[in-house]
Motif scaffolding. Structure first.
Motif, PDB file in Angstrom:
ATOM      1  N   LEU A  60       0.727  -1.327   0.030  1.00  0.00           N
ATOM      2  CA  LEU A  60      -0.102   0.109   0.040  1.00  0.00           C
ATOM      3  C   LEU A  60       0.893   1.151   0.203  1.00  0.00           C
ATOM      4  N   ARG A  61       1.870   1.312   0.846  1.00  0.00           N
ATOM      5  CA  ARG A  61       2.903   2.406   0.911  1.00  0.00           C
ATOM      6  C   ARG A  61       3.497   2.640  -0.557  1.00  0.00           C
ATOM      7  N   GLN A  62       3.901   1.441  -1.261  1.00  0.00           N
ATOM      8  CA  GLN A  62       4.387   1.373  -2.586  1.00  0.00           C
ATOM      9  C   GLN A  62       3.402   2.040  -3.743  1.00  0.00           C
ATOM     10  N   LEU A  63       2.338   1.664  -3.697  1.00  0.00           N
ATOM     11  CA  LEU A  63       1.100   1.983  -4.393  1.00  0.00           C
ATOM     12  C   LEU A  63       0.975   3.374  -4.322  1.00  0.00           C
ATOM     13  N   GLU A  64       0.972   3.946  -3.268  1.00  0.00           N
ATOM     14  CA  GLU A  64       0.617   5.475  -2.710  1.00  0.00           C
ATOM     15  C   GLU A  64       1.559   6.409  -3.287  1.00  0.00           C
ATOM     16  N   ASP A  65       2.972   5.640  -3.487  1.00  0.00           N
ATOM     17  CA  ASP A  65       4.019   6.545  -4.158  1.00  0.00           C
ATOM     18  C   ASP A  65       3.908   6.649  -5.528  1.00  0.00           C
ATOM     19  N   LEU A  66       3.180   5.575  -6.260  1.00  0.00           N
ATOM     20  CA  LEU A  66       2.804   5.817  -7.548  1.00  0.00           C
ATOM     21  C   LEU A  66       1.491   6.130  -8.020  1.00  0.00           C
ATOM     22  N   ALA A  67       0.644   6.566  -6.899  1.00  0.00           N
ATOM     23  CA  ALA A  67      -0.700   7.104  -7.229  1.00  0.00           C
ATOM     24  C   ALA A  67      -0.950   8.209  -7.829  1.00  0.00           C
ATOM     25  N   GLY A  68      -1.481   8.349  -8.877  1.00  0.00           N
ATOM     26  CA  GLY A  68      -1.608   9.864  -9.620  1.00  0.00           C
ATOM     27  C   GLY A  68      -0.864   9.831 -10.843  1.00  0.00           C
ATOM     28  N   LEU A  69      -0.137   8.842 -11.394  1.00  0.00           N
ATOM     29  CA  LEU A  69       0.551   8.727 -12.438  1.00  0.00           C
ATOM     30  C   LEU A  69      -0.148   7.818 -13.431  1.00  0.00           C
ATOM     31  N   GLY A  70      -0.004   8.437 -14.660  1.00  0.00           N
ATOM     32  CA  GLY A  70      -1.014   7.746 -15.679  1.00  0.00           C
ATOM     33  C   GLY A  70       0.132   6.906 -16.607  1.00  0.00           C
ATOM     34  N   ALA A  71      -0.261   5.969 -17.250  1.00  0.00           N
ATOM     35  CA  ALA A  71       1.021   5.044 -18.245  1.00  0.00           C
ATOM     36  C   ALA A  71      -0.108   4.581 -19.224  1.00  0.00           C
ATOM     37  N   ALA A  72       0.661   4.252 -20.282  1.00  0.00           N
ATOM     38  CA  ALA A  72       0.327   3.519 -21.426  1.00  0.00           C
ATOM     39  C   ALA A  72       1.254   2.411 -21.597  1.00  0.00           C
ATOM     40  N   VAL A  73       0.592   1.172 -21.595  1.00  0.00           N
ATOM     41  CA  VAL A  73       1.652   0.080 -21.601  1.00  0.00           C
ATOM     42  C   VAL A  73       1.529  -0.197 -23.176  1.00  0.00           C
ATOM     43  N   ARG A 128      11.726   3.881 -10.757  1.00  0.00           N
ATOM     44  CA  ARG A 128      12.791   4.547 -10.353  1.00  0.00           C
ATOM     45  C   ARG A 128      14.013   4.915 -11.170  1.00  0.00           C
ATOM     46  N   ARG A 129      14.436   3.898 -11.674  1.00  0.00           N
ATOM     47  CA  ARG A 129      15.588   3.972 -12.524  1.00  0.00           C
ATOM     48  C   ARG A 129      15.375   4.892 -13.746  1.00  0.00           C
ATOM     49  N   ALA A 130      14.142   4.764 -14.414  1.00  0.00           N
ATOM     50  CA  ALA A 130      14.035   5.609 -15.346  1.00  0.00           C
ATOM     51  C   ALA A 130      13.787   7.077 -14.755  1.00  0.00           C
ATOM     52  N   SER A 131      13.161   7.464 -13.491  1.00  0.00           N
ATOM     53  CA  SER A 131      13.274   8.723 -12.971  1.00  0.00           C
ATOM     54  C   SER A 131      14.571   9.377 -12.726  1.00  0.00           C
ATOM     55  N   ALA A 132      15.312   8.563 -12.293  1.00  0.00           N
ATOM     56  CA  ALA A 132      16.924   8.976 -12.128  1.00  0.00           C
ATOM     57  C   ALA A 132      17.603   9.116 -13.427  1.00  0.00           C
TER      58      ALA A 132
END
Length: 134
Positions: A60-73, A128-132
């Motif tokens: 849940l903590r990890q998901l909250e960190d990603l919440a609000g991000l949109g993505a196309a797979v 996180r790698r992509a963000s860095a």
């Protein structure tokens, strides 16, 4: 014609098996996109339903960190015998400065007894790698 209550038991069982056999399981891309759609809408509990089981509080903590991000797979064919899938994913969000950010990362999925599920640890690591690198 037989009603459901008067249908012989073996025939009812056969009908049930045929009904469930005809319902295709979601493919990895559908699972990944459902995961990101739930996160984009900030529905963390819904997103968790797409994830490989693990420590609920940590997830849940990890998901909250990603919440609000949109993505196309990206739609890729995953071999039927594959146990894992790495799907290119374009993640959109905003930086702390408020500027829009688009990252090229990956969504990692694992085949489980329940079908395809997002490997949250690996997907978060790829993000996180992509963000860095951005």
């Amino acid at each position: 014609m037989c009603s459901a209550t008067s249908m012989p038991r073996p025939l009812m069982l056969l009908a049930l098996l045929l009904t469930t056999a005809c319902t295709p399981a979601p493919d990895p891309v559908q699972q990944a996109q459902g995961f990101w759609n739930a996160l984009a809408a900030e529905r963390v509990d819904e997103a968790r339903a797409f994830v490989v089981e693990g420590d609920a509080k940590r997830q849940l903590r990890q998901l909250e960190d990603l919440a609000g991000l949109g993505a196309a797979v990206e739609r890729l064919e995953v071999p039927a015998e594959a146990e894992a899938a790495l799907l290119p994913t374009r993640i959109e969000g905003s930086r702390s400065s408020g500027d829009a950010a688009v990252l090229e990362a990956a969504t990692v999925l694992r085949r489980t007894d329940d079908g395809w599920r997002v490997d949250l640890e690996e997907t978060r690591r790829a993000y996180r790698r992509a963000s860095a690198d951005a």
